[in-house]
Design an enzyme around this catalytic site. Structure first.
Site, PDB file in Angstrom:
ATOM      1  N   ASP A 177       0.828  -1.220   0.066  1.00  0.00           N
ATOM      2  CA  ASP A 177      -0.020   0.024  -0.209  1.00  0.00           C
ATOM      3  C   ASP A 177       0.980   1.137  -0.093  1.00  0.00           C
ATOM      4  O   ASP A 177       1.996   1.306   0.655  1.00  0.00           O
ATOM      5  CB  ASP A 177      -0.850   0.000   1.370  1.00  0.00           C
ATOM      6  CG  ASP A 177      -2.100   0.828   1.248  1.00  0.00           C
ATOM      7  OD1 ASP A 177      -3.316   0.304   1.222  1.00  0.00           O
ATOM      8  OD2 ASP A 177      -2.241   1.987   0.829  1.00  0.00           O
ATOM      9  N   THR A 186     -16.113  -2.921 -10.269  1.00  0.00           N
ATOM     10  CA  THR A 186     -17.358  -2.310  -9.776  1.00  0.00           C
ATOM     11  C   THR A 186     -18.581  -2.512 -10.495  1.00  0.00           C
ATOM     12  O   THR A 186     -18.599  -2.851 -11.809  1.00  0.00           O
ATOM     13  CB  THR A 186     -17.148  -0.817  -9.686  1.00  0.00           C
ATOM     14  OG1 THR A 186     -18.527  -0.089  -9.283  1.00  0.00           O
ATOM     15  CG2 THR A 186     -16.607  -0.334 -11.286  1.00  0.00           C
ATOM     16  N   SER A 190     -18.543   8.027 -14.003  1.00  0.00           N
ATOM     17  CA  SER A 190     -17.562   8.871 -13.560  1.00  0.00           C
ATOM     18  C   SER A 190     -16.149   8.584 -14.191  1.00  0.00           C
ATOM     19  O   SER A 190     -16.143   7.279 -14.509  1.00  0.00           O
ATOM     20  CB  SER A 190     -17.707   8.871 -11.968  1.00  0.00           C
ATOM     21  OG  SER A 190     -17.105   7.688 -11.594  1.00  0.00           O
ATOM     22  N   TYR A 221     -13.882   7.947 -12.162  1.00  0.00           N
ATOM     23  CA  TYR A 221     -13.379   6.705 -11.417  1.00  0.00           C
ATOM     24  C   TYR A 221     -13.769   5.363 -12.132  1.00  0.00           C
ATOM     25  O   TYR A 221     -13.157   4.318 -12.234  1.00  0.00           O
ATOM     26  CB  TYR A 221     -13.921   6.812  -9.950  1.00  0.00           C
ATOM     27  CG  TYR A 221     -14.312   5.480  -9.211  1.00  0.00           C
ATOM     28  CD1 TYR A 221     -13.235   4.637  -9.133  1.00  0.00           C
ATOM     29  CD2 TYR A 221     -15.580   4.879  -9.210  1.00  0.00           C
ATOM     30  CE1 TYR A 221     -13.361   3.498  -8.546  1.00  0.00           C
ATOM     31  CE2 TYR A 221     -15.763   3.508  -8.677  1.00  0.00           C
ATOM     32  CZ  TYR A 221     -14.652   2.725  -8.464  1.00  0.00           C
ATOM     33  OH  TYR A 221     -14.597   1.702  -7.909  1.00  0.00           O
ATOM     34  N   HIS A 222     -15.413   5.422 -12.379  1.00  0.00           N
ATOM     35  CA  HIS A 222     -15.800   4.151 -13.032  1.00  0.00           C
ATOM     36  C   HIS A 222     -15.479   3.923 -14.454  1.00  0.00           C
ATOM     37  O   HIS A 222     -15.220   2.690 -14.764  1.00  0.00           O
ATOM     38  CB  HIS A 222     -17.275   4.305 -13.185  1.00  0.00           C
ATOM     39  CG  HIS A 222     -18.027   4.326 -11.857  1.00  0.00           C
ATOM     40  ND1 HIS A 222     -18.567   5.294 -11.184  1.00  0.00           N
ATOM     41  CD2 HIS A 222     -18.468   3.279 -11.031  1.00  0.00           C
ATOM     42  CE1 HIS A 222     -19.290   5.121 -10.043  1.00  0.00           C
ATOM     43  NE2 HIS A 222     -19.384   3.623  -9.695  1.00  0.00           N
ATOM     44  N   LYS A 239     -12.311   1.740 -14.227  1.00  0.00           N
ATOM     45  CA  LYS A 239     -12.519   0.082 -13.895  1.00  0.00           C
ATOM     46  C   LYS A 239     -13.043  -0.322 -15.309  1.00  0.00           C
ATOM     47  O   LYS A 239     -12.543  -1.443 -15.357  1.00  0.00           O
ATOM     48  CB  LYS A 239     -13.676   0.137 -12.849  1.00  0.00           C
ATOM     49  CG  LYS A 239     -13.135   0.437 -11.646  1.00  0.00           C
ATOM     50  CD  LYS A 239     -12.463  -0.316 -10.660  1.00  0.00           C
ATOM     51  CE  LYS A 239     -11.987   0.280  -9.077  1.00  0.00           C
ATOM     52  NZ  LYS A 239     -11.601  -0.584  -8.304  1.00  0.00           N
ATOM     53  N   VAL A 261     -20.557  -0.697  -0.719  1.00  0.00           N
ATOM     54  CA  VAL A 261     -20.576  -1.708   0.480  1.00  0.00           C
ATOM     55  C   VAL A 261     -20.968  -0.883   1.642  1.00  0.00           C
ATOM     56  O   VAL A 261     -20.797   0.484   1.690  1.00  0.00           O
ATOM     57  CB  VAL A 261     -19.028  -1.765   0.747  1.00  0.00           C
ATOM     58  CG1 VAL A 261     -18.634  -2.389   1.924  1.00  0.00           C
ATOM     59  CG2 VAL A 261     -18.461  -2.541  -0.374  1.00  0.00           C
ATOM     60  N   ASN A 271     -24.198   4.205   4.231  1.00  0.00           N
ATOM     61  CA  ASN A 271     -23.337   4.374   5.704  1.00  0.00           C
ATOM     62  C   ASN A 271     -23.636   5.939   5.795  1.00  0.00           C
ATOM     63  O   ASN A 271     -23.611   6.442   7.066  1.00  0.00           O
ATOM     64  CB  ASN A 271     -21.885   4.301   5.284  1.00  0.00           C
ATOM     65  CG  ASN A 271     -21.657   2.727   5.693  1.00  0.00           C
ATOM     66  OD1 ASN A 271     -22.517   1.900   6.041  1.00  0.00           O
ATOM     67  ND2 ASN A 271     -20.456   2.364   5.741  1.00  0.00           N
ATOM     68  N   ARG A 282     -24.198  15.237  -9.331  1.00  0.00           N
ATOM     69  CA  ARG A 282     -23.901  14.224 -10.414  1.00  0.00           C
ATOM     70  C   ARG A 282     -24.684  14.380 -11.556  1.00  0.00           C
ATOM     71  O   ARG A 282     -26.013  14.800 -11.673  1.00  0.00           O
ATOM     72  CB  ARG A 282     -23.907  12.742  -9.922  1.00  0.00           C
ATOM     73  CG  ARG A 282     -23.109  12.444  -8.464  1.00  0.00           C
ATOM     74  CD  ARG A 282     -23.468  11.076  -8.369  1.00  0.00           C
ATOM     75  NE  ARG A 282     -22.651  10.897  -6.827  1.00  0.00           N
ATOM     76  CZ  ARG A 282     -22.092   9.787  -6.398  1.00  0.00           C
ATOM     77  NH1 ARG A 282     -22.073   8.818  -7.050  1.00  0.00           N
ATOM     78  NH2 ARG A 282     -21.642   9.764  -5.402  1.00  0.00           N
TER      79      ARG A 282
HETATM   80  N1  USQ Z   1     -26.246   9.677  -3.124  1.00  0.00           N
HETATM   81  C1  USQ Z   1     -27.531  10.165  -2.531  1.00  0.00           C
HETATM   82  N2  USQ Z   1     -26.854  10.880  -1.504  1.00  0.00           N
HETATM   83  C2  USQ Z   1     -25.468  10.972  -0.811  1.00  0.00           C
HETATM   84  C3  USQ Z   1     -24.534   9.877  -1.402  1.00  0.00           C
HETATM   85  C4  USQ Z   1     -25.143   9.436  -2.870  1.00  0.00           C
HETATM   86  O1  USQ Z   1     -28.338  10.428  -2.996  1.00  0.00           O
HETATM   87  O2  USQ Z   1     -25.414  11.368   0.289  1.00  0.00           O
HETATM   88  C5  USQ Z   1     -26.690   8.808  -4.360  1.00  0.00           C
HETATM   89  C6  USQ Z   1     -25.571   8.911  -5.469  1.00  0.00           C
HETATM   90  O3  USQ Z   1     -25.817  10.254  -6.244  1.00  0.00           O
HETATM   91  C7  USQ Z   1     -25.651   7.807  -6.451  1.00  0.00           C
HETATM   92  C8  USQ Z   1     -25.749   6.761  -5.222  1.00  0.00           C
HETATM   93  O4  USQ Z   1     -26.295   7.488  -4.377  1.00  0.00           O
HETATM   94  O5  USQ Z   1     -26.952   7.852  -7.063  1.00  0.00           O
HETATM   95  C9  USQ Z   1     -24.420   6.035  -4.951  1.00  0.00           C
HETATM   96  O6  USQ Z   1     -23.551   6.864  -4.597  1.00  0.00           O
HETATM   97  P1  USQ Z   1     -22.381   6.409  -3.526  1.00  0.00           P
HETATM   98  O7  USQ Z   1     -21.241   7.349  -3.428  1.00  0.00           O
HETATM   99  O8  USQ Z   1     -23.134   5.697  -2.410  1.00  0.00           O
HETATM  100  O9  USQ Z   1     -21.653   5.034  -4.702  1.00  0.00           O
HETATM  101  P2  USQ Z   1     -20.704   5.339  -6.024  1.00  0.00           P
HETATM  102  O10 USQ Z   1     -20.415   6.733  -6.289  1.00  0.00           O
HETATM  103  O11 USQ Z   1     -21.523   4.641  -6.866  1.00  0.00           O
HETATM  104  O12 USQ Z   1     -19.541   4.559  -5.704  1.00  0.00           O
HETATM  105  C10 USQ Z   1     -19.557   3.642  -4.604  1.00  0.00           C
HETATM  106  C11 USQ Z   1     -17.890   3.250  -4.317  1.00  0.00           C
HETATM  107  C12 USQ Z   1     -17.208   2.809  -5.459  1.00  0.00           C
HETATM  108  C13 USQ Z   1     -17.860   1.440  -5.907  1.00  0.00           C
HETATM  109  C14 USQ Z   1     -19.230   1.690  -6.198  1.00  0.00           C
HETATM  110  C15 USQ Z   1     -20.077   0.683  -6.549  1.00  0.00           C
HETATM  111  O13 USQ Z   1     -17.409   4.396  -3.945  1.00  0.00           O
HETATM  112  O14 USQ Z   1     -15.880   2.510  -5.227  1.00  0.00           O
HETATM  113  O15 USQ Z   1     -17.307   1.109  -7.204  1.00  0.00           O
HETATM  114  O16 USQ Z   1     -19.967   2.580  -5.012  1.00  0.00           O
HETATM  115  S1  USQ Z   1     -21.480   0.897  -7.591  1.00  0.00           S
HETATM  116  O17 USQ Z   1     -22.311   1.995  -7.136  1.00  0.00           O
HETATM  117  O18 USQ Z   1     -22.245  -0.185  -7.731  1.00  0.00           O
HETATM  118  O19 USQ Z   1     -20.569   1.397  -8.926  1.00  0.00           O
END
Ligand code: USQ
Length: 406
Positions: free
Chosen positions: A31, A145, A187, A189-190, A193, A219, A248, A330
């Protein structure tokens, strides 16, 4: 097995190291501690007090007699150091978490976009390149992801990585092929991946590198069986607008009486997995070793899907928290459906922990215990996806706290 865990100091990396060490594996963390530096850059800290990585591994040894080794190496920058380390230690398996994992952080500025692309893509490529160069036949398990599939509603279940398609030939016949599900990142980030996926396809085909890619959902939770062993083994817990993830965040917000920050209508449907299942899935994936020459094996690492506003309403009902429907920083679909296949992990024996298993309370308890460490001003998500959205946010930052409707 001798296992190198790249990014073993992070939110999923650390409990994975403990879990694998507990199962008797020889665990080596590699790390660069970048996540700790990013906390310093952003001026935030984990809700839970985290010790240094050396102190964490010392406590683990004291409590269990097992050693976890730590090596300070930057995958993206120290190619020769990484190569020499792999050549010397020759691990049986490598778990690769060592990427910048926050979508909002990756969209903060041009500098953050560059950092995320350079770090993630170079890190993954350096690793594959080094493995081939030294002839290391280790099983590479990568944390990908669910976001590679994107969140458009297609009315079909998302398969595990590959889509069977029929291609019409020039003779009018139909040839069947399995292709990667069309990448649709939301994004920077995505997007990294999605680029990783192509690197894996190439190296599996060209050099027979044995690779498993785990397409993980969001998670939630904080403790695993092993992080509960001692207070100093506690996992990190991000609540801020850049690194905190939705469920969370809602739980900590409810715990400190902050209105739940729903972006837009909250119609976004996402995939979720508890941290305990996440570490269990990695162990299951490590036990299923692909053969040299196999295509990249892809698992969907998630256990349930939920709509953001349903989560907010559920937590509001449980706790009496208020909900704030905020302008969405977003650029994403306002509403989407999501059905995901996860048959492979279920077949391997995963018994999913769901929201109904009572663990929401545990997260709330952790949140309440450390509530005094929260900087409320760092809760709103202000990282905007486009210049236009950014102008709106800058013009009226107060909007982020307006319109509390329940
Ligand atoms: N969201 C809200 N309110 C908040 C935070 C987020 O409404 O306070 C919404 C966002 O706009 C989005 C959704 O919740 O539509 C998910 O956002 P998130 O920040 O929980 O998750 P995301 O940005 O997608 O990223 C997280 C991890 C990333 C992982 C991904 C899995 O940070 O490392 O790859 O989840 S996934 O979402 O399935 O692609």
């Amino acid at each position: 097995m001798k296992i190198a865990v790249l990014g073993g100091d992070g939110f999923v990396g650390w409990p994975t190291c403990l879990h694998l060490s507990d199962k008797g594996h020889e665990v080596h963390i590699i790390d660069n501690l970048s996540r700790r530096w990013i906390d310093t850059e952003l001026g935030v800290q984990s809700l839970t007090p985290m010790d240094s990585i050396q102190e964490r591994t010392r406590i683990w040894h004291e409590e269990t007699g097992r050693r976890i080794h730590f090596h300070l190496i930057d995958l993206a920058k120290d190619y020769d150091v990484l190569k020499n380390w792999l050549a010397e230690h020759r691990p049986d398996a490598i778990v690769h978490f060592a990427e910048q994992r926050a979508a909002p952080y990756s969209m903060k500025s041009d500098k953050h976009k560059n950092y995320t692309v350079n770090n993630n893509v170079s890190g993954t490529h350096n690793l594959l390149n080094a493995m081939v160069e030294i002839g290391l036949d280790a099983h590479l398990v990568h944390l990908g992801t669910m976001g590679v599939y994107g969140y458009s509603t297609v009315g079909a279940a998302i398969p595990e990585g590959y889509l069977p398609v029929g291609i019409e030939t020039m003779d009018g016949e139909t040839v069947k092929q399995d292709i990667l599900y069309p990448a649709n990142p939301g994004s920077i980030y995505h997007m990294t991946k999605c680029l990783d996926q192509l690197l894996f396809q190439f190296y599996a085909k060209n050099d027979q590198v044995r690779i498993t890619d785990l397409h993980q959902g969001i998670v939630w939770g904080t403790h695993t069986e092993q992080t509960r062993v001692h207070p100093q083994l506690i996992n990190r817990f991000d609540y801020d607008g850049d690194y905190g993830t939705v469920l969370n965040r809602f739980l900590i917000q409810a715990a400190i009486d902050f209105p739940l920050t729903v972006h837009g209508t909250g119609g976004q449907t996402r995939a979720f997995i508890h941290i305990q299942d996440s570490v269990r899935c990695i162990e299951l994936a490590l036990n299923e070793t692909p053969k040299a020459g196999d295509p990249v094996r892809i698992f969907n690492q998630m256990t349930e899907t939920h709509r953001v506003r349903d989560l907010a309403e559920m937590i509001a009902n449980l706790t009496g928290a208020k909900i704030a429907y905020l302008p969405n920083p977003r650029k994403e679909a306002v509403e989407n459906e999501l059905v995901v296949k996860n048959d492979q992990f279920l077949a391997l024996g995963l018994d999913p922990i769901t929201l109904e298993n009572g663990l929401l309370d545990e997260v709330m308890e952790v949140a309440k215990k450390f509530a005094y460490r929260v900087d409320r001003s760092r809760i709103p998500a202000v990282s905007a996806w486009t210049k236009d959205i950014s102008k709106t946010v800058e013009a009226d930052p107060e909007k982020l706290g307006l319109k509390i409707v329940s």
